[in-house]
Write an enzyme that holds these catalytic residues in place. Sequence first.
Site, PDB file in Angstrom:
ATOM      1  N   SER A   1       0.857  -1.187   0.000  1.00  0.00           N
ATOM      2  CA  SER A   1       0.000   0.000   0.000  1.00  0.00           C
ATOM      3  C   SER A   1       0.894   1.239   0.000  1.00  0.00           C
ATOM      4  CB  SER A   1      -0.882   0.006   1.249  1.00  0.00           C
ATOM      5  OG  SER A   1      -0.069   0.227   2.383  1.00  0.00           O
ATOM      6  N   LYS A   2       0.238   2.383  -0.013  1.00  0.00           N
ATOM      7  CA  LYS A   2       0.992   3.654  -0.016  1.00  0.00           C
ATOM      8  C   LYS A   2       1.908   3.739   1.201  1.00  0.00           C
ATOM      9  CE  LYS A   2      -1.707   6.682  -2.869  1.00  0.00           C
ATOM     10  NZ  LYS A   2      -3.159   6.467  -2.733  1.00  0.00           N
ATOM     11  N   ARG A   3       1.461   3.124   2.274  1.00  0.00           N
ATOM     12  CA  ARG A   3       2.229   3.116   3.517  1.00  0.00           C
ATOM     13  C   ARG A   3       3.632   2.533   3.300  1.00  0.00           C
ATOM     14  NH1 ARG A   3       2.244  -0.601   7.157  1.00  0.00           N
ATOM     15  NH2 ARG A   3       0.707  -1.849   6.054  1.00  0.00           N
TER      16      ARG A   3
ATOM     17  N   GLY B   1       5.341   3.022   0.746  1.00  0.00           N
ATOM     18  CA  GLY B   1       6.029   3.823  -0.258  1.00  0.00           C
ATOM     19  C   GLY B   1       5.684   3.347  -1.663  1.00  0.00           C
TER      20      GLY B   1
END
Length: 483
Positions: free
Chosen positions: A257-259, A261
């Site tokens: 996920s965006k978490r 990166g």
Amino acid sequence: MGATDHKAADTAAPVVTRFAPSPTGFLHIGGARTALFNWLFARHHGGKFLLRIEDTDRARSTQPAIDAILEGMRWLGLDWDGEAVFQFARADRHAAVAHQLLAAGHAYKCYATPEELTALRESQRAAGKPMRYDGRWRDRPESDAPAGAPFVVRLKAPTTGSVTIPDRVQGDVTVNNAELDDFVLLRSDGTPTYMLAVVVDDHDMGVTHVIRGDDHLNNAFRQLALIRAMDAVVGGWPDPVYAHIPLIHGSDGAKLSKRHGALGVEAYRDELGILPEALGNYLLRLGWGHGDDEIISREQAVEWFDLAGVGKSPSRFDQKKLENLNGLYIRGADDARLAELTAARLGVDEAGRTTIETAMPVLKLRAANLNELADGARFLFAVRPLPIDEDARPLLEGGNTEVLAALHTALDALPHWDTEALETAVRGVAETRGIKLGAAAQPLRAALTGRRTSPGIYDVLALLGRQESLARIADQMAVTADR
Ligand code: GLU
């Protein structure tokens, strides 16, 4: 009704794959890999790779997302056959299929109100039962229908037996039909659901192989029920071959996920300076393998790609590995092309681009991405007197002033400004002064580039040329004397 009762898509028929992104965000890493696998499978079999934009979620689909997806695919070299299909524009066709099923008794109108359905769910929840529609309108006669009341159209799905999907990646996966409910095909406003749209589009586009993330495996059973209903009604709706590929996870093992990166592919291009062939190679190896091969050209990938090589467990995204691979691709890339990309990053003109191209064989030896390449090239354009990096300043202080002066004298005396002569001169200064080569080279590097790191020092001297090199050295001799 088992899978064996149905003819799977004729494997001798030309392969047709598709990538079906929902344009609610940029083309992310997982989507790009799905597209790549579909593209490779189609190209390997000399088939077609189609693109369908699943823009039925009108609130969340955006034009910038569509543009980013198309551009990302072009950048990655994933060309699709024919025009992209836009799903929303085909809503009438989707609805028509639902009406065919309705007319043939494979679908029915359900008049259950939202309140009723909420109450049903609540009671199922309270009883600890799985929440699913109970088929209350499945067998009711049309005469029971409340006049003028809104209804949805549901598929009359099989309630007994089981379905086995011979998934090319997951193996045989079986689900009891009792676990699937009669899902909605048309909403009460007559618009088609996503589940219906996907099936109709795949059929109409002639898709033979559905290769996608395994988050869609559950959907496959519903979609298959719909496909088989249409096959029973009109014929010519074969089961597609399914291949559900494990999702990509982050380094911590959780879904990427965006978490973590994880970015859109355009960020790998613009912000991280990754080459498309490096990202493509990395994504290919993320979940697919061919022996121990790490560096795989697109041509080899087309030749070798198969679904048997797709792993069953999720792979982990490793940014460091991507950068390493990118470095290898940079070293193998054409100098003129790299110069172009680097010049764009530095905002230099045509003359600058030429300068960079001359320096490229040396510059590209160390860079893991285009940012580092641009960074490494910056000294070529630095204007005298050079700004000196904080951490490079000590190299120009104290006794190093004298070292620089000696280097200036030795270099100035050279009849030829070539790397061999330059090396002899610098080594000579180190020997005469009884210092290590590095103790001469580091101050020289700082004076010439303003930094502690750079390409090889003789290359730097050669690239800058006699006049500019001597002037940069002299600048620092003058400055350091005042310090
Ligand atoms: N639009 C779906 C997605 O972006 C893909 C549907 C499919 O491949 O069947 O996840």
